[in-house]
Design a protein around this motif. Structure first.
Motif, PDB file in Angstrom:
ATOM      1  N   SER A 371       8.550   0.739  -8.822  1.00 62.28           N
ATOM      2  CA  SER A 371       8.031   1.714  -7.554  1.00 62.28           C
ATOM      3  C   SER A 371      10.747   2.142  -7.468  1.00 62.28           C
ATOM      4  O   SER A 371      10.144   3.092  -6.917  1.00 62.28           O
ATOM      5  N   ASN A 404      11.786  -2.850   5.717  1.00 63.69           N
ATOM      6  CA  ASN A 404      10.832  -1.595   5.829  1.00 63.69           C
ATOM      7  C   ASN A 404       9.789  -2.599   4.921  1.00 63.69           C
ATOM      8  O   ASN A 404       9.060  -1.558   5.949  1.00 63.69           O
ATOM      9  N   LEU A 405       9.396  -3.096   3.740  1.00 62.78           N
ATOM     10  CA  LEU A 405       8.142  -3.777   3.826  1.00 62.78           C
ATOM     11  C   LEU A 405       7.184  -4.717   4.602  1.00 62.78           C
ATOM     12  O   LEU A 405       6.073  -4.515   5.314  1.00 62.78           O
ATOM     13  N   TYR A 408       6.397  -2.285   7.244  1.00 60.92           N
ATOM     14  CA  TYR A 408       4.811  -1.918   7.105  1.00 60.92           C
ATOM     15  C   TYR A 408       3.931  -2.293   7.014  1.00 60.92           C
ATOM     16  O   TYR A 408       2.699  -1.725   7.891  1.00 60.92           O
ATOM     17  N   THR A 575       3.264   3.565  -2.139  1.00 63.87           N
ATOM     18  CA  THR A 575       4.662   4.628  -1.635  1.00 63.87           C
ATOM     19  C   THR A 575       6.162   3.569  -1.205  1.00 63.87           C
ATOM     20  O   THR A 575       6.486   3.908  -0.737  1.00 63.87           O
ATOM     21  N   GLN A 576       5.774   2.410  -1.388  1.00 63.52           N
ATOM     22  CA  GLN A 576       6.365   1.640  -0.309  1.00 63.52           C
ATOM     23  C   GLN A 576       7.665   0.936  -1.563  1.00 63.52           C
ATOM     24  O   GLN A 576       6.947   0.485  -2.233  1.00 63.52           O
ATOM     25  N   TYR A 579       7.719  -3.125  -3.355  1.00 55.14           N
ATOM     26  CA  TYR A 579       6.233  -3.946  -3.388  1.00 55.14           C
ATOM     27  C   TYR A 579       5.767  -4.425  -4.201  1.00 55.14           C
ATOM     28  O   TYR A 579       4.432  -5.767  -3.892  1.00 55.14           O
TER      29      TYR A 579
END
Length: 710
Positions: A371, A404-405, A408, A575-576, A579
């Motif tokens: 990622s 951000n995760l 999310y 998409t993260q 992750y």
């Protein structure tokens, strides 16, 4: 003088200092096999802390789910106890008819979970009702004598908690040695209860116990008990019900009808049965998934395929919630054991501190993540150089990514619940009836690109007003705890939709157009085929150009708004960036440990023993004399047909075993006794494993039971 023989000498050897054995801890075993031992201790402690929190949550859930069942059961025991001891009107009707109060506890087919339920039930009864609780299993009660022995031994063990004097204690021991009968049990009960309620002695039992507590006998697995043993015990107990307050609890896995199948009508008439239904295992699993996996309380997450493996094992193998939790525990351990960056799988404040102390090797591990590499490829050359060379800049970006995760996940779960509120009311459930099915679909891929999601949107465009308003109200309740966060604007938008729908209550949702009604009147008058076709075409065109009503427009706005929410917040975790730090996705490892394939494992061990015995060299499946005898016999039997001639098999076995022996190079020589015995033992082991069996067609042949290589 020098000795001429060693036996004439005297030698002294000082013992060497014994090394103290160092006992290994769990952390030592955990760190021993790490590919990257850096931060191994921190990873182990994080794993242990996380699982303790998850285990505590599961235990609380178990208590909450069983609370209603246990409360009803205690109420039943109390009622039967009061009926038994009602001395104002003499013996009760139940006592006069010799009926034994019996609770039929229907627990379901998940037998592996029953043990935990009975343990909790025993603890609650010991705390609140009675110290006399007996748990019986069918394997321990093969006869009525064994049942009574087990019953008395457990009850007399309970009496140790009561304040008995030496004489009474001696009498108890003598009773235990002399005979095991219901008469001795009744005498023991009367002595124990009289002593425990004596005013001269302080009561040492629990303050929640009743004055004359009942004796509760729990049959854990009623289906496995012998019918004769149960009938004899019930008949004998009914004769002493006026002297002993006995209560039976039947643990049933299948159906209450098993009571009537095991017991005759004359025996069941001696029981006063009341049925108690426990929560189904599927509802229990839904609660566990909701509180453990669909929660932001824990940083650890399961990948879509891993969750699918656990659910598949649950649905198609055992229906055991406890095994599901054990699989979840294995996932936690495997994640922290195999992923070096799992050291960052912790709470947000702790994560910030650990990011600052990352070493250069850990930074390199971050740079090798898939990622992270995909993120680097989309950056400018200057940013790429800084990300790949400067550790300080990488740590700043890593902290931003993990924050951000976290955001999310905070948005993912509420939007997922809102989408489920809409899809669970649709016909045929295109996205699944349970939220776990929708969760798996959103984890594996972009759900809005699937055909099921497109069909679900089409169904949403046809919802009635009452269903749509009720679903919107549920979504508002879901999003209320997030009103101060990023989803606050979403909550306001849904509330606006509800207000607009309330304004439509006085309007007609369906109106018949004047032109359409006129055309219908014309149809009644004109019967000409050409004019009929022309009128129908005009009606079709009118419907196409008809302006949608206010309700239809609002319904379309709600559907579009929901679709935008799904695209914004329900993107898959891939998409993260980073992750992999919190997601465990090794479904193959989990399947290998939890869903074993014994036939493949046996074939691998017998066909290629070097895969298990490291001392053997791999021969690529060839027959060698160094292989174990059973492996040689197994490979030879694969070359045979349905019937195997034992003499030919023995000759081939002796040829392979004696390939390195020059004296036995002549195949015409008879087989020696040792080789013959080794062959017989190998064939017996293959028969035990189920590969061959004796044949009735030919006495000197065996039948092969398997076909193919594996």
């Amino acid at each position: 003088m020098t000795t001429s023989s060693v036996s004439k000498g005297c030698f002294v050897f000082k013992p060497s200092a014994k090394k103290k054995k160092v006992s290994l801890t769990e952390a030592d075993y955990f760190n021993e096999g790490l590919k990257d031992p850096e931060d191994g201790r921190t990873r182990f402690e994080s794993c242990q802390l996380l699982w303790q929190q998850m285990k505590l949550q599961t235990e609380q859930l178990q208590e909450e789910l069983n609370r209603k069942l246990f409360d009803n059961l205690i109420s039943f025991l109390k009622k039967s106890h009061l009926d038994f001891h009602d001395k104002r009107n003499g013996w009760s009707c139940r006592a006069r008819s010799s009926e034994i109060p019996t609770a039929a506890l229907l627990l379901g087919v998940n037998v592996t979970d029953h043990e935990l339920t009975f343990e909790s039930l025993s603890e609650i009864l010991n705390d609140q009702v009675t110290p006399f609780v007996v748990l019986l299993q069918a394997k321990e009660c093969t006869g009525i004598k064994q049942l009574l022995q087990k019953l008395l031994s457990q009850l007399m063990g309970c009496s140790a908690d009561l304040d008995l004097d030496e004489e009474e204690d001696h009498a108890t021991v003598s009773q235990r040695k002399m005979n095991c009968s219901m008469a001795s049990l009744c005498g023991w009960y009367q002595k124990v209860t009289k002593k425990s309620i004596s005013p001269k002695k302080k009561r040492s039992s629990s303050p929640g116990h009743w004055q004359a507590p009942p004796v509760v006998v729990v049959f854990k697995d009623l289906e496995s008990f012998s019918a004769n043993v149960l009938q004899e015990f019930i008949v004998i107990s009914s004769r002493y019900i006026k002297e002993l307050p006995l209560v039976l609890v039947f643990g049933i896995a299948t159906s209450p009808m098993i009571i009537h199948r095991l017991l005759s009508h004359s025996v069941t008439s001696l029981l006063c049965i009341e049925l108690f239904q426990s929560l189904s295992c599927t509802e229990h699993l839904a609660t566990v998934v909701d509180k453990l996996l669909l929660s932001n309380s824990f940083p650890f997450k399961l990948g879509g395929k891993v969750l699918q493996v656990l659910i598949t094992i649950f649905l198609y193998h055992d229906f055991s919630v406890q095994n599901f939790i054990k699989g979840l525990q294995l996932s936690v351990v495997e994640h922290f054991y195999s992923e070096p960056l799992s050291v960052l799988c912790c709470d947000l404040p702790e994560m910030r501190n650990r990011v600052k102390t990352l070493s250069h090797n850990q930074c390199e591990n971050i740079r090798h993540l898939a990622s992270f590499m995909s993120y680097v490829e989309n950056q400018t050359p200057e940013i790429q150089v800084k990300l790949l060379t400067k550790d300080s800049y990488l740590k700043e970006i890593t902290q931003t990514f993990l924050e951000n995760l976290h955001s999310y996940h905070e948005n993912f779960i509420p939007v997922l619940r809102c989408l489920h509120q809409f899809t669970c009311i649709l016909p045929k459930y295109p996205l699944g009836k349970q939220i776990r099915e929708l969760y798996c679909a959103c984890l594996e891929k972009k759900v809005w690109e699937t055909e099921d999601y497109i069909s679900a949107l089409q169904f949403l465009g046809m919802l009635a007003k009452d269903e749509l308003v009720a679903t919107l109200q549920k979504c508002v309740e879901v999003l209320k705890p997030y009103s101060t966060k990023q989803l606050g604007s979403t909550l306001k938008k849904l509330e606006e939709f509800l207000v607009q729908f309330q304004c439509l209550e006085g309007e007609h949702l369906e109106n018949v157009d004047d032109e359409e009604s006129a055309a219908q009147k014309g149809l009644q008058k004109k019967i000409d085929l050409y004019n009929l076709q022309k009128t129908l075409l005009e009606m079709k065109e009118t419907r196409r150009t008809k302006k949608p009503s206010r309700f239809e427009s609002l319904r379309l706005e709600v559907t579009d708004f929901l679709n935008s929410l799904v695209r914004d917040y329900l993107a898959p975790p891939e998409t993260q960036p980073l992750y992999e730090v919190v997601y465990f996705r090794a479904a193959n490892i989990l399947r290998k440990h939890l869903n074993a394939l014994p036939r493949i494992a046996l074939h691998t061990a017998l066909n290629n023993p070097s895969s298990y015995l490291k001392s053997l060299e791999s021969e690529g499946g060839a027959l060698t004399s160094t292989a174990p005898d059973i492996c040689i016999a197994y490979k030879l039997h694969l070359e045979c047909g349905r019937l195997i001639n034992l003499y030919d098999w023995l000759e081939a076995f002796a040829t392979v075993v004696n390939t390195n022996d020059d004296s036995d190079s002549d195949s015409l020589q008879p087989v020696d006794e040792i080789t013959h015995a080794r062959f017989i033992r190998a064939v017996s082991e293959l028969e035990l494993l189920g590969f061959v069996k004796p044949s009735k067609q030919k006495t000197d042949h065996v039948a092969r039971l398997t076909w193919g290589g594996c």
